[in-house]
Write an enzyme that holds these catalytic residues in place. Structure first.
Site, short mmCIF file in Angstrom:
data_model
loop_
_atom_site.label_atom_id
_atom_site.label_comp_id
_atom_site.label_asym_id
_atom_site.label_seq_id
_atom_site.Cartn_x
_atom_site.Cartn_y
_atom_site.Cartn_z
N HIS A 101 0.83 -1.21 0.00
CA HIS A 101 0.00 0.00 0.00
C HIS A 101 0.87 1.26 0.00
CE1 HIS A 101 -3.64 -2.24 0.41
NE2 HIS A 101 -3.39 -2.66 1.63
N GLY B 288 -18.88 -5.20 -0.63
CA GLY B 288 -18.37 -5.36 -1.99
C GLY B 288 -19.22 -4.71 -3.05
#
Length: 336
Positions: A143, A301
């Site tokens: 990240h 999601g």
């Protein structure tokens, strides 16, 4: 609480202690851990834990390989989904292993140790060492913003494939809020979290927009850019594009359909090697969660969940940051 110090140099990285910042103090008051404070890595102003300083030299000097695949994103942009897609494509659609061996064992989370509360580091493997010892071709998740990747990537001394994943900023903010609740024990309100996020202080790796900008402005020919929204809309097309980018476009129509099914949200929710439930349960056991037992890492999601959280006024602030990002990078952002 740690007092602010003057800016210091940590092996070529200029470090500013931001622990005394009023918003950071609010963040820390709502966390069970991370009591050593926070820093900004200058000149980019990316936020990290104070304890991350001791890892910066190792990150910068990490030995990259030309056949590496680096999956890079800001957190909660569809990273895990992309990881599983890439691993399967690179491993002959070995669903048997994918359903038996945890995703975190099949690839390394490069800087995980560097963003872990120091008192818990003794209970986990050194993630940078884990990445270094993986057999080629390595698939490495990170990240980190582009400017903080290992030197050999940024200088083009090595030319690994990089896959960057972007997601709408408002959905990222909402998803990251729940992430910090279940894995970091954040006990503050969503309004506080959104304010932290907009100010570039919503936990390590912020600011979000500068993070995304760091990759889109690099525009190296070894970077493939994906978006979460495109994956939701046309997963088959993304799979085909990724297989071409990786040089493994050998799969039949039926095999691609099997991979689509494997990558479905329902399968992710129900597969222990993918849903990271063990991480959530461990955080609950050690008191690093303010959620009830059984809270889920794989939550909804969907695209557009931000509408259930953000006021019109707050949403407009996100839109303004998005407009600036689009102007600078040429990125086209869906604005529902």
């Amino acid at each position: 609480m740690t007092q602010p110090s003057s800016t210091e140099i940590e092996d070529k990285h200029e470090i500013e202690d931001i622990t005394s910042n009023s918003l950071i103090q609010e963040l820390m008051c709502n966390l069970p851990g991370h009591k050593n404070g926070f820093i900004k890595v200058k000149p980019y102003d990316f936020v990290f834990l104070t304890d991350t300083k001791s890892y910066l030299k190792r990150i910068r000097e990490f030995e990259v390989r030309d056949d590496d695949i680096w999956i890079c994103s800001f957190p909660k942009c569809g990273t895990t989904w992309t990881q599983e897609m890439i691993w399967c494509l690179m491993n002959n659609l070995d669903f048997k292993t994918a359903n038996k061996v945890d995703l975190d064992e099949r690839m390394a989370f490069f800087e995980e140790t560097a963003i872990t509360d120091l008192k818990y580091c003794d209970f986990m493997d050194d993630s940078i060492e884990q990445a270094a010892n993986m057999p080629s071709p390595r698939i490495i998740k990170t990240h980190l913003p582009f400017q903080m990747l290992p030197d050999q990537i940024r200088t083009r001394d090595k030319n690994p494939k990089i896959i960057h994943v972007y997601r709408n900023s408002r959905d990222v903010c909402v998803s990251l809020y729940h992430h910090w609740k279940i894995l970091e024990g954040f006990g503050g309100s969503f309004d506080l979290w959104a304010k932290l996020f907009l100010e570039g202080l919503g936990g390590y790796y912020c600011p979000f927009w500068k993070h995304v900008e760091s990759y889109y402005l690099s525009r190296y020919d070894n970077i493939m850019f994906l978006t979460y929204e495109d994956m939701k809309r046309d997963l088959k097309g993304i799979i085909l594009d990724a297989s071409c980018f990786l040089g493994c476009d050998k799969y039949s129509e039926n095999e691609i359909a099997q991979l689509e099914q494997h990558l479905s949200f329902k399968n992710f929710q129900n597969t222990p090697t993918l849903n990271k439930q063990h991480h959530v349960d461990n955080c609950y056991k050690v008191g690093f969660s303010n959620q009830t037992e059984g809270a889920a890492f794989v939550r909804k999601g969907i695209v557009g969940d931000w509408k259930n959280y953000l006021s019109h006024e707050m949403s407009e602030k996100f839109r303004e940051e998005d407009r600036i990002l689009c102007t600078v990078t040429g990125l086209v952002i869906e604005d529902e």
